[in-house]
Design an enzyme around this catalytic site. Structure first.
Site, mmCIF file in Angstrom:
data_model
loop_
_atom_site.group_PDB
_atom_site.id
_atom_site.type_symbol
_atom_site.label_atom_id
_atom_site.label_comp_id
_atom_site.label_asym_id
_atom_site.label_seq_id
_atom_site.Cartn_x
_atom_site.Cartn_y
_atom_site.Cartn_z
ATOM 1 N N LYS A 1 39.875 -63.738 -38.330
ATOM 2 C CA LYS A 1 41.020 -63.035 -38.917
ATOM 3 C C LYS A 1 41.596 -61.966 -38.005
ATOM 4 O O LYS A 1 42.784 -61.685 -38.061
ATOM 5 C CB LYS A 1 40.636 -62.429 -40.270
ATOM 6 C CG LYS A 1 40.466 -63.515 -41.319
ATOM 7 C CD LYS A 1 40.343 -62.976 -42.719
ATOM 8 C CE LYS A 1 40.296 -64.137 -43.697
ATOM 9 N NZ LYS A 1 39.755 -63.765 -44.996
ATOM 10 N N LYS B 1 37.928 -75.987 -43.347
ATOM 11 C CA LYS B 1 37.615 -75.852 -44.776
ATOM 12 C C LYS B 1 38.901 -75.652 -45.593
ATOM 13 O O LYS B 1 39.891 -75.121 -45.074
ATOM 14 C CB LYS B 1 36.627 -74.703 -45.017
ATOM 15 C CG LYS B 1 37.219 -73.349 -44.869
ATOM 16 C CD LYS B 1 36.369 -72.245 -45.477
ATOM 17 C CE LYS B 1 37.152 -70.944 -45.315
ATOM 18 N NZ LYS B 1 36.642 -69.774 -45.911
ATOM 19 N N LYS C 1 42.594 -70.696 -49.032
ATOM 20 C CA LYS C 1 43.710 -70.177 -49.833
ATOM 21 C C LYS C 1 44.912 -69.852 -48.950
ATOM 22 O O LYS C 1 46.044 -69.826 -49.418
ATOM 23 C CB LYS C 1 43.280 -68.883 -50.528
ATOM 24 C CG LYS C 1 42.295 -69.047 -51.658
ATOM 25 C CD LYS C 1 41.916 -67.667 -52.199
ATOM 26 C CE LYS C 1 40.684 -67.728 -53.070
ATOM 27 N NZ LYS C 1 40.021 -66.426 -53.179
HETATM 28 P P1 TYM Z 1 36.634 -66.168 -51.678
HETATM 29 O O1 TYM Z 1 37.475 -65.456 -52.682
HETATM 30 O O2 TYM Z 1 37.254 -66.517 -50.366
HETATM 31 O O3 TYM Z 1 36.060 -67.502 -52.300
HETATM 32 C C1 TYM Z 1 35.451 -67.520 -53.575
HETATM 33 C C2 TYM Z 1 34.275 -68.474 -53.564
HETATM 34 O O4 TYM Z 1 34.705 -69.793 -53.222
HETATM 35 C C3 TYM Z 1 33.905 -70.306 -52.155
HETATM 36 N N1 TYM Z 1 34.754 -71.187 -51.324
HETATM 37 C C4 TYM Z 1 34.508 -72.482 -51.099
HETATM 38 N N2 TYM Z 1 33.524 -73.307 -51.517
HETATM 39 C C5 TYM Z 1 33.573 -74.607 -51.122
HETATM 40 N N3 TYM Z 1 34.556 -75.111 -50.322
HETATM 41 C C6 TYM Z 1 35.564 -74.318 -49.875
HETATM 42 N N4 TYM Z 1 36.533 -74.821 -49.107
HETATM 43 C C7 TYM Z 1 35.569 -72.941 -50.269
HETATM 44 N N5 TYM Z 1 36.408 -71.895 -50.012
HETATM 45 C C8 TYM Z 1 35.879 -70.837 -50.670
HETATM 46 C C9 TYM Z 1 33.438 -69.086 -51.403
HETATM 47 O O5 TYM Z 1 32.283 -69.344 -50.653
HETATM 48 C C10 TYM Z 1 33.196 -68.095 -52.535
HETATM 49 O O6 TYM Z 1 31.909 -68.323 -53.101
HETATM 50 N N6 TYM Z 1 33.756 -62.616 -49.648
HETATM 51 C C11 TYM Z 1 33.938 -63.463 -50.814
HETATM 52 C C12 TYM Z 1 34.080 -62.699 -52.107
HETATM 53 C C13 TYM Z 1 32.994 -61.711 -52.401
HETATM 54 C C14 TYM Z 1 31.698 -62.003 -52.860
HETATM 55 C C15 TYM Z 1 31.072 -60.739 -53.041
HETATM 56 C C16 TYM Z 1 31.017 -63.183 -53.150
HETATM 57 C C17 TYM Z 1 33.108 -60.369 -52.291
HETATM 58 N N7 TYM Z 1 31.964 -59.784 -52.697
HETATM 59 C C18 TYM Z 1 29.767 -60.654 -53.490
HETATM 60 C C19 TYM Z 1 29.694 -63.078 -53.597
HETATM 61 C C20 TYM Z 1 29.084 -61.835 -53.763
HETATM 62 C C21 TYM Z 1 35.204 -64.273 -50.638
HETATM 63 O O7 TYM Z 1 36.092 -63.893 -49.927
HETATM 64 O O8 TYM Z 1 35.274 -65.355 -51.432
#
Ligand code: TYM
Length: 330
Positions: A112, A194, A197
């Site tokens: 990023k 992957k 969003k």
């Molecule tokens: P975020 O908002 O990008 O994504 C939310 C969840 O979706 C999963 N994910 C995927 N799983 C399978 N295939 C994909 N292509 C895919 N894209 C996203 C992510 O692994 C996530 O579980 N940093 C985290 C948010 C966060 C968090 C936390 C998670 C902040 N604090 C504490 C767990 C515990 C994030 O940006 O997820």
């Protein structure tokens, strides 16, 4: 004893089937028999500038989606991160116990920031805030997709480091929980990346709120290959393998069963069946979403969730501050 489960999703863009199959589906399954806390991580979302009213509406969108996929506020705590001040507070304490070297190695930061000197400091510190989210609740298990593996490892490293310095019972050392199928759903237009969003091409992902026409178009256009065989082989057939994973995850089948069911048949028919199973899986979510999003109860649910989460967080903060000797009372 029931395990404490914590996870979060950012209120950015449309939540897609990768988020659902990799994370949200696990959240729902874990609700029974565990003590679950699910968060909408709005503080993480402002690492890149956001229009305030759009952000606020995205927070409520994700909250409504949480409930629409099956999170039950009677079983799980559902709340918004910035409504509990302990996240930011613990984050600072952890920042003083993490190293710039280890944060520089985070692949998401490298992707990023791309070496840009004016990348916000928050983008750099993002994984520390994530560690604070998790450690603030004495979490045992963190259900996430594969892309969060490095962040979970960092969380464990920080927890162990602090425990070594300030006492073994300062933090619970958490474990990540990754699914065998669905932990990494790939982009439909480029199955070597992957599903994300932030992709520019709307057909690279399927949002949980996409209408039938859009779902059909995105799947029928999905990149495959020219050998025509429906076989799970992510190395040499990443496109078809990704479609098999999605089909299996929605239909409740493993990749081998999908291969067997579709042996000797063509990509066109397989894609049509995938369109159908996707639409059938998302329709009930979309119907519930529309009801929940427009109901006044959503805010009440989130406020109640923040109160319950806040009570747990407060106890942990008292313990942590005590270990560090912080505050007048210490
Ligand atoms: P975020 O908002 O990008 O994504 C939310 C969840 O979706 C999963 N994910 C995927 N799983 C399978 N295939 C994909 N292509 C895919 N894209 C996203 C992510 O692994 C996530 O579980 N940093 C985290 C948010 C966060 C968090 C936390 C998670 C902040 N604090 C504490 C767990 C515990 C994030 O940006 O997820």
């Amino acid at each position: 004893m029931a395990a404490r489960v914590f996870s979060g999703v950012q209120p950015t863009g449309n939540i897609h089937i990768g988020n659902y199959l990799g994370a949200l589906k696990q959240f729902v399954d874990l609700q029974t028999g565990n003590d679950c806390i699910y968060c909408i991580v709005d503080l993480h979302a402002i690492t890149v500038p956001k229009d305030p009213s759009e952000l606020n509406s995205a927070i409520l969108d994700v909250a409504a989606l949480y409930l629409a996929v099956g999170l039950d506020p009677g079983k799980s705590i559902v709340f918004v991160q910035s409504d509990v001040s302990g996240h930011a507070e613990l984050s600072w304490i952890l920042m003083c116990n993490s190293y710039t070297g280890e944060l520089s190695r985070m692949t998401q930061f490298k992707d990023k920031s791309r070496g840009n000197e004016s990348a916000p400091t928050g983008l750099f510190a993002y994984p520390v805030l994530m560690a604070a989210d998790i450690l603030l609740y004495d979490t045992d298990v963190v259900p996430v997709g594969n892309d969060q593996k490095q962040h979970i490892e960092l969380t464990r490293d920080i927890a162990i480091r602090v425990n070594n310095k300030y006492g073994e019972d300062t933090f619970v050392v958490p474990e990540g929980r990754f699914l065998k199928e669905g932990a990494r759903i790939m982009a439909l237009d480029d199955p070597t990346a992957k599903m994300s969003k932030s992709a520019e091409n709307p057909h690279s992902s399927i949002s949980l709120l996409d209408d039938e026409g859009k779902i059909k178009k995105s799947i029928m256009r999905a990149t495959t290959d020219s050998d025509g065989e429906i076989r799970f082989d992510p190395g040499s057939k990443p496109g078809v393998s990704n479609l098999i994973t999605i089909y299996g995850a929605f239909a409740g089948m493993g990749a081998a069963d999908v291969e067997r069911e579709w042996a000797g048949r063509g990509y066109g028919d397989f894609k049509k069946a995938l369109v159908e199973v996707t639409i059938d899986s998302l329709r009930p979510i979309q119907e519930r979403y529309a009801e929940i999003r427009s109901s006044g109860d959503l805010i009440t649910t989130l406020k109640d969730g923040a109160e319950r989460a806040g009570a747990i967080a407060e106890k942990v903060m008292v313990r942590v501050k005590d270990r560090f000797g912080l505050g007048a009372a210490g």
